[in-house]
Design a protein around this motif. Sequence first.
Motif, PDB file in Angstrom:
ATOM      1  N   GLY A  70      11.516 -71.254  80.234  1.00 19.79           N
ATOM      2  CA  GLY A  70      12.033 -71.612  81.615  1.00 19.79           C
ATOM      3  C   GLY A  70      12.946 -70.439  82.170  1.00 19.79           C
ATOM      4  N   SER A  71      13.453 -70.823  83.191  1.00 16.38           N
ATOM      5  CA  SER A  71      14.541 -69.937  83.991  1.00 16.38           C
ATOM      6  C   SER A  71      15.953 -70.174  83.452  1.00 16.38           C
ATOM      7  CB  SER A  71      14.429 -70.120  85.464  1.00 16.38           C
ATOM      8  OG  SER A  71      14.664 -71.206  85.847  1.00 16.38           O
ATOM      9  N   LEU A  72      16.681 -69.091  83.729  1.00 23.63           N
ATOM     10  CA  LEU A  72      18.236 -69.328  83.156  1.00 23.63           C
ATOM     11  C   LEU A  72      18.834 -70.470  84.008  1.00 23.63           C
ATOM     12  CD1 LEU A  72      18.817 -65.229  83.512  1.00 23.63           C
ATOM     13  CD2 LEU A  72      18.437 -66.722  81.193  1.00 23.63           C
ATOM     14  N   ILE A  73      18.667 -70.618  85.091  1.00 25.58           N
ATOM     15  CA  ILE A  73      19.252 -71.594  86.124  1.00 25.58           C
ATOM     16  C   ILE A  73      18.413 -72.785  86.335  1.00 25.58           C
ATOM     17  CG2 ILE A  73      20.382 -71.812  88.396  1.00 25.58           C
ATOM     18  CD1 ILE A  73      21.660 -69.575  86.396  1.00 25.58           C
ATOM     19  N   LEU A  74      18.855 -73.882  85.936  1.00 23.67           N
ATOM     20  CA  LEU A  74      18.301 -75.046  86.079  1.00 23.67           C
ATOM     21  C   LEU A  74      18.082 -75.472  87.588  1.00 23.67           C
ATOM     22  CD1 LEU A  74      20.573 -78.110  85.259  1.00 23.67           C
ATOM     23  CD2 LEU A  74      21.284 -75.680  85.101  1.00 23.67           C
ATOM     24  N   SER A  75      17.044 -76.459  87.974  1.00 25.47           N
ATOM     25  CA  SER A  75      16.911 -76.878  89.336  1.00 25.47           C
ATOM     26  C   SER A  75      17.918 -78.019  89.597  1.00 25.47           C
ATOM     27  CB  SER A  75      15.640 -77.341  89.307  1.00 25.47           C
ATOM     28  OG  SER A  75      14.719 -76.357  89.205  1.00 25.47           O
ATOM     29  N   GLN A  76      18.220 -78.150  90.935  1.00 24.73           N
ATOM     30  CA  GLN A  76      19.197 -79.117  91.208  1.00 24.73           C
ATOM     31  C   GLN A  76      18.676 -80.625  90.753  1.00 24.73           C
ATOM     32  OE1 GLN A  76      20.240 -78.842  95.309  1.00 24.73           O
ATOM     33  NE2 GLN A  76      21.763 -80.252  95.090  1.00 24.73           N
ATOM     34  N   GLY A  77      19.726 -81.271  90.133  1.00 25.43           N
ATOM     35  CA  GLY A  77      19.462 -82.651  89.951  1.00 25.43           C
ATOM     36  C   GLY A  77      18.886 -82.880  88.618  1.00 25.43           C
TER      37      GLY A  77
END
Length: 251
Positions: A70-77
């Motif tokens: 996945g990406s480094l930054i998680l999606s909001q919530g």
Amino acid sequence: MRKTILLSKRTSSLPQAVLEELLECRWFRDTIRVYNDILAFTSTGAKMDYSVIYVPGPYTFVSKTHHRIGSLILSQGRLPKYLQVYIFGTNNEVSNRLKKVMGQTSTDENLEETTIKRLIEMVDENNCLAKVFRRAHNYYETHLGEEFTIRLVPNKGKGKEYDLPDTSEVAGLIVGDMSSTVEERDIVVQFQSETLLQIRDGHPLYMSLQYPLLFLYGEYSFHTEIPLHIETDTSRTRQFLSIRQYYASQI
């Protein structure tokens, strides 16, 4: 304008003693796959046969498996998962890791928080991939609002194939335009994305990203250019080791 930040080198302490002690316990051997999943940087993609998932023995799949990152930054919530747990929610890291696997197996109640803490410390101290993502956490905290990516390279350089890895050899943190530095076989971990990237099984870090309790240092494993040494009188024309031959030789 692009800048590449090389990551500093690993420490020299050995993690084998921790695992040897834990492997003496039956309960740890029975749940080692779950503990590995708690620490993994990537997820496994496959169709699983749930009719046998709660019985002893290996997992049963009904399709070819693959690993996704996945990406480094998680999606909001959303809660952090896999590599994101090394970057976010570090104040409640054990509980976040437990939430990741809760309900996936029948062994949830057997997982020990003290054991998870020991394994996290072991991985942080010795695994170069863990150090890459821990330093991503530090960079994110000190450079709020600045986007960056992490590039995991497939080649440490000639003459270093069998050395234990240094973070500066396997990864770079890139700020800005990375188009001039990324090669076809690189794994590029995006800053933020809803899409999971499927990793090629020929990348040398393919197994280390998924199995930190087998590849304790985040070391390179199979790649597509390992020479195959065969007898001169054979009729075979293959020059390089196949993935099946490589892992058969490791068992």
